[in-house]
Design a protein around this motif. Structure first.
Motif, PDB file in Angstrom:
ATOM      1  N   LEU A 117     -17.672 -37.119  80.677  1.00 23.63           N
ATOM      2  CA  LEU A 117     -17.778 -36.763  79.271  1.00 23.63           C
ATOM      3  C   LEU A 117     -19.242 -36.717  78.847  1.00 23.63           C
ATOM      4  O   LEU A 117     -19.659 -35.850  78.083  1.00 23.63           O
ATOM      5  CB  LEU A 117     -17.012 -37.773  78.407  1.00 23.63           C
ATOM      6  CG  LEU A 117     -15.487 -37.656  78.430  1.00 23.63           C
ATOM      7  CD1 LEU A 117     -14.857 -38.834  77.708  1.00 23.63           C
ATOM      8  CD2 LEU A 117     -15.035 -36.351  77.811  1.00 23.63           C
ATOM      9  N   THR A 118     -20.042 -37.648  79.345  1.00 21.78           N
ATOM     10  CA  THR A 118     -21.470 -37.635  79.056  1.00 21.78           C
ATOM     11  C   THR A 118     -22.115 -36.376  79.606  1.00 21.78           C
ATOM     12  O   THR A 118     -22.987 -35.778  78.978  1.00 21.78           O
ATOM     13  CB  THR A 118     -22.148 -38.883  79.651  1.00 21.78           C
ATOM     14  OG1 THR A 118     -21.483 -40.050  79.170  1.00 21.78           O
ATOM     15  CG2 THR A 118     -23.611 -38.951  79.256  1.00 21.78           C
ATOM     16  N   MET A 119     -21.669 -35.955  80.786  1.00 20.50           N
ATOM     17  CA  MET A 119     -22.166 -34.712  81.367  1.00 20.50           C
ATOM     18  C   MET A 119     -21.827 -33.530  80.461  1.00 20.50           C
ATOM     19  O   MET A 119     -22.685 -32.679  80.181  1.00 20.50           O
ATOM     20  CB  MET A 119     -21.543 -34.488  82.745  1.00 20.50           C
ATOM     21  CG  MET A 119     -21.891 -33.151  83.396  1.00 20.50           C
ATOM     22  SD  MET A 119     -20.814 -32.781  84.802  1.00 20.50           S
ATOM     23  CE  MET A 119     -19.256 -32.444  83.978  1.00 20.50           C
ATOM     24  N   LEU A 120     -20.602 -33.481  79.963  1.00 25.79           N
ATOM     25  CA  LEU A 120     -20.201 -32.389  79.084  1.00 25.79           C
ATOM     26  C   LEU A 120     -21.034 -32.377  77.805  1.00 25.79           C
ATOM     27  O   LEU A 120     -21.424 -31.324  77.308  1.00 25.79           O
ATOM     28  CB  LEU A 120     -18.718 -32.513  78.731  1.00 25.79           C
ATOM     29  CG  LEU A 120     -17.717 -32.350  79.882  1.00 25.79           C
ATOM     30  CD1 LEU A 120     -16.306 -32.608  79.384  1.00 25.79           C
ATOM     31  CD2 LEU A 120     -17.806 -30.969  80.500  1.00 25.79           C
ATOM     32  N   LEU A 121     -21.317 -33.552  77.290  1.00 26.41           N
ATOM     33  CA  LEU A 121     -22.098 -33.638  76.062  1.00 26.41           C
ATOM     34  C   LEU A 121     -23.541 -33.208  76.269  1.00 26.41           C
ATOM     35  O   LEU A 121     -24.248 -32.894  75.319  1.00 26.41           O
ATOM     36  CB  LEU A 121     -22.056 -35.069  75.520  1.00 26.41           C
ATOM     37  CG  LEU A 121     -20.721 -35.513  74.906  1.00 26.41           C
ATOM     38  CD1 LEU A 121     -20.693 -37.015  74.723  1.00 26.41           C
ATOM     39  CD2 LEU A 121     -20.474 -34.811  73.591  1.00 26.41           C
ATOM     40  N   SER A 122     -24.004 -33.206  77.525  1.00 27.07           N
ATOM     41  CA  SER A 122     -25.396 -32.836  77.799  1.00 27.07           C
ATOM     42  C   SER A 122     -25.603 -31.338  77.858  1.00 27.07           C
ATOM     43  O   SER A 122     -26.743 -30.874  77.825  1.00 27.07           O
ATOM     44  CB  SER A 122     -25.849 -33.467  79.122  1.00 27.07           C
ATOM     45  OG  SER A 122     -25.315 -32.769  80.244  1.00 27.07           O
ATOM     46  N   PHE A 123     -24.524 -30.547  77.958  1.00 28.21           N
ATOM     47  CA  PHE A 123     -24.694 -29.099  78.061  1.00 28.21           C
ATOM     48  C   PHE A 123     -25.309 -28.556  76.771  1.00 28.21           C
ATOM     49  O   PHE A 123     -24.911 -28.931  75.675  1.00 28.21           O
ATOM     50  CB  PHE A 123     -23.351 -28.403  78.310  1.00 28.21           C
ATOM     51  CG  PHE A 123     -22.740 -28.708  79.646  1.00 28.21           C
ATOM     52  CD1 PHE A 123     -23.524 -29.023  80.741  1.00 28.21           C
ATOM     53  CD2 PHE A 123     -21.364 -28.669  79.817  1.00 28.21           C
ATOM     54  CE1 PHE A 123     -22.961 -29.299  81.980  1.00 28.21           C
ATOM     55  CE2 PHE A 123     -20.784 -28.941  81.044  1.00 28.21           C
ATOM     56  CZ  PHE A 123     -21.583 -29.258  82.127  1.00 28.21           C
ATOM     57  N   LYS A 124     -26.234 -27.621  76.913  1.00 25.87           N
ATOM     58  CA  LYS A 124     -26.913 -27.060  75.749  1.00 25.87           C
ATOM     59  C   LYS A 124     -26.269 -25.773  75.259  1.00 25.87           C
ATOM     60  O   LYS A 124     -26.619 -25.280  74.196  1.00 25.87           O
ATOM     61  CB  LYS A 124     -28.391 -26.809  76.070  1.00 25.87           C
ATOM     62  CG  LYS A 124     -29.193 -28.095  76.252  1.00 25.87           C
ATOM     63  CD  LYS A 124     -30.668 -27.805  76.370  1.00 25.87           C
ATOM     64  CE  LYS A 124     -31.457 -29.100  76.441  1.00 25.87           C
ATOM     65  NZ  LYS A 124     -32.920 -28.850  76.506  1.00 25.87           N
ATOM     66  N   SER A 125     -25.373 -25.216  76.036  1.00 27.24           N
ATOM     67  CA  SER A 125     -24.680 -23.989  75.615  1.00 27.24           C
ATOM     68  C   SER A 125     -23.194 -24.272  75.471  1.00 27.24           C
ATOM     69  O   SER A 125     -22.580 -24.876  76.353  1.00 27.24           O
ATOM     70  CB  SER A 125     -24.891 -22.867  76.644  1.00 27.24           C
ATOM     71  OG  SER A 125     -23.997 -21.795  76.405  1.00 27.24           O
ATOM     72  N   LYS A 203     -26.627 -29.469  86.306  1.00 28.94           N
ATOM     73  CA  LYS A 203     -26.103 -30.701  85.722  1.00 28.94           C
ATOM     74  C   LYS A 203     -24.699 -31.099  86.152  1.00 28.94           C
ATOM     75  O   LYS A 203     -24.338 -32.266  86.035  1.00 28.94           O
ATOM     76  CB  LYS A 203     -26.096 -30.585  84.191  1.00 28.94           C
ATOM     77  CG  LYS A 203     -27.449 -30.388  83.553  1.00 28.94           C
ATOM     78  CD  LYS A 203     -27.315 -30.246  82.049  1.00 28.94           C
ATOM     79  CE  LYS A 203     -28.660 -30.061  81.374  1.00 28.94           C
ATOM     80  NZ  LYS A 203     -28.527 -29.906  79.906  1.00 28.94           N
ATOM     81  N   ALA A 204     -23.874 -30.152  86.592  1.00 27.28           N
ATOM     82  CA  ALA A 204     -22.437 -30.410  86.715  1.00 27.28           C
ATOM     83  C   ALA A 204     -22.021 -30.699  88.152  1.00 27.28           C
ATOM     84  O   ALA A 204     -22.813 -30.616  89.087  1.00 27.28           O
ATOM     85  CB  ALA A 204     -21.643 -29.233  86.167  1.00 27.28           C
ATOM     86  N   ASP A 205     -20.735 -31.042  88.302  1.00 27.81           N
ATOM     87  CA  ASP A 205     -20.181 -31.309  89.632  1.00 27.81           C
ATOM     88  C   ASP A 205     -19.556 -30.063  90.249  1.00 27.81           C
ATOM     89  O   ASP A 205     -19.014 -30.128  91.345  1.00 27.81           O
ATOM     90  CB  ASP A 205     -19.165 -32.449  89.575  1.00 27.81           C
ATOM     91  CG  ASP A 205     -18.034 -32.185  88.580  1.00 27.81           C
ATOM     92  OD1 ASP A 205     -18.124 -31.179  87.839  1.00 27.81           O
ATOM     93  OD2 ASP A 205     -17.079 -32.964  88.549  1.00 27.81           O
TER      94      ASP A 205
END
Length: 398
Positions: A117-125, A203-205
Motif C-alpha cells: 500500500l505504501t508503494m501504491l501511495l508513492s506513485f506520482k501518476s 518502484k513496483a514489484d
C-alpha cells in the motif's frame, strides 16, 4: 473494483488508499476513519501549513465522485465516500465510506500488504496506480498467460481517460460531462503507457512491455507482457515511511521546481504561495502538467496571479490550450518564425532534466556541469523568447 470505471485525480486516489489501509472486517457505513492531515501532507507533497485547505478540496471532490462496479449479474452505482468531517483544533479529518464500497475495499485490501500500500501511495501518476492494479489482477488470476490484451477503447475507460457522461438525477446530484483525455494515441502512449512503464520499473514489484495491435493504421488493442521485479524492501517487517518512497540516492525534485519557476513572470517568482503551489503540483502531476498551466496562466491571468495559477493547476486549464497551441503551430505559416521558439525551450528543458538524472544516477560532476551550462543557455534563450513575444504583443496593441 479494479476494473470499475471511475476517474480520480492522484490526490483523491491516495486518500482512498490511505482509508483502505484502515478498513477492518467488521466495519460498517458508520465506521469513522480518522486521518491526521499533517501526516497525509507528506503523501500529497504539500507544505503542512497548506495541507488543511488541500485536504478540504480533496474530500469535497471525492464525496461527489461516482463509481460504477460491474460483476456477473450485478451492477453497483455508488459514490466512494458518504462524508468527511473536520473538527477545529484536532488537525484530523474523519471520513466515512459509502456502505456499498466497504466490501469491495475490504476484498482489495486483503490482496495487498501494508508495505505494498505504501508503494501504491508513492506513485506520482494516477495512471500508474490504475494500470498496476489492472495488470496485477490479470497476472494473479492467470499467471501462465504470455500476454494480457485489452481493446484500446475499453482500456481508456478502465484507466479513467475516457469518461462517460452521467446526467443529473435530481437537484442534489453533480452531473458529469463526457470527457476524452489524450484523445490522440501518441499522447495517450506518452502520458499514460510510457509514464506508467517507467514508474513501475523504478518502484513496483511488476513492470511490463507492450505491443500495439493495429487495424490498418489505427491502434485497436494493447497487448501487455507482464514480468515480476524482486524488491526486498516490499517485504520489510516495518512499514515504509513517506521519506522512503523515493529512489535512494536521488533528490526528489532534481531542480525541476526551480526550472518551473523560471517560466513564472519575475514579479511573482518570489511569492511563497506560488512556489508552494508549483512544488505540490509537480509532485502530484509531473513537470509537463505544471509547465503548461504556468504558461496558460501567464497568458490569461490579469489579477491575483497566485490564485489563478492555483485554479489552473487544480483543474488543468492548460490541457486544451496546449493542444490548441500545438495545432496552431502545425497550421501556422512557417514564414518569419521567432529566433527562439517554445519548442527550443522545451527541448532544452528536456536535455537539462536528462543530464541531471544521469548525473545523480552516475555520481558524475561533469554531467551536472553540462546541465548547468544548458541552464545558462536556457536563461539567455528565455530572455530572447520573452523579448520577441513582447514585441509582438506591442505590435498587436498598436
Amino acid at each position: 473494483m479494479v476494473s470499475a470505471r471511475y476517474a480520480l485525480p492522484l490526490g483523491e486516489m491516495r486518500l482512498l488508499f490511505t482509508v483502505m489501509s484502515k478498513v477492518q472486517p467488521n466495519d460498517t457505513k458508520m465506521t469513522v476513519y480518522r486521518i491526521p492531515v499533517a501526516e497525509f501532507a507528506d503523501f500529497l507533497g504539500v507544505a503542512k501549513g497548506s495541507a488543511y485547505e488541500e485536504m478540504k478540496k480533496i474530500t469535497h471532490s471525492i464525496v461527489t465522485r461516482y463509481v460504477e462496479i460491474k460483476s456477473p449479474g450485478r451492477l453497483v452505482q455508488t459514490t466512494w465516500m458518504a462524508q468527511a468531517e473536520y473538527v477545529d483544533g484536532t488537525g484530523m479529518v474523519d471520513v466515512q465510506l459509502s456502505e456499498a464500497m466497504i466490501p469491495f475495499l475490504l476484498n482489495l485490501k486483503s490482496n495487498f500488504t501494508q508495505y505494498k500500500l505504501t508503494m501504491l501511495l508513492s506513485f506520482k501518476s494516477q495512471y500508474t496506480l490504475r494500470l498496476y492494479m489492472l495488470l496485477k489482477q490479470k497476472r494473479d488470476h492467470n499467471p501462465y498467460a504470455k500476454t494480457y490484451d485489452f481493446e484500446l477503447s475499453e482500456l481508456r475507460k478502465v484507466l479513467g481517460v475516457s469518461i462517460e457522461a452521467i446526467p443529473r438525477q435530481d437537484k442534489f446530484d453533480k452531473p458529469q460531462a463526457a470527457m476524452e483525455l489524450y484523445s490522440e494515441y501518441p499522447d495517450f502512449k506518452r502520458r499514460v503507457l510510457e509514464t506508467a512503464k517507467k514508474e513501475l520499473s523504478a518502484k513496483a514489484d511488476i513492470s511490463f512491455e507492450y505491443d500495439e495491435i493495429r487495424h490498418g493504421r489505427r491502434v485497436a488493442s494493447i497487448s501487455f507482457r507482464v514480468f515480476p521485479i524482486q524488491r526486498p524492501e516490499l517485504f520489510l517487517q516495518q512499514p515504509l515511511t513517506p521519506a522512503q518512497t523515493t529512489l535512494p540516492g536521488l533528490d526528489s525534485d532534481l531542480d525541476l521546481v526551480a526550472t518551473l519557476l523560471s517560466f513564472v513572470p519575475e514579479a511573482h517568482r518570489a511569492k511563497k504561495a506560488v512556489r508552494a503551489t508549483i512544488e505540490a503540483a509537480e509532485q502530484q502531476q509531473g513537470f509537463d502538467y505544471v509547465k503548461r498551466n504556468i504558461l496558460y496562466s501567464n497568458a490569461h491571468a490579469s489579477k491575483n496571479y497566485a490564485g489563478y495559477l492555483s485554479g489552473a493547476l487544480a483543474i488543468d486549464y492548460g490541457h486544451d490550450w496546449e493542444i490548441e497551441q500545438q495545432q496552431a503551430a502545425k497550421t501556422a505559416a512557417p514564414a518569419a518564425p521567432p529566433a527562439v521558439t517554445l519548442a527550443d525551450l522545451n527541448n532544452l528543458i528536456n536535455e537539462i532534466k536528462a543530464l541531471q538524472q544521469q548525473s545523480k544516477a552516475q555520481g558524475s560532476a561533469e554531467l551536472w556541469q553540462q546541465a548547468e551550462l544548458l541552464k545558462a543557455e536556457f536563461a539567455q534563450k528565455r530572455e530572447m523568447y520573452d523579448a520577441a513575444n513582447a514585441d509582438k504583443e506591442d505590435e498587436a496593441e498598436a
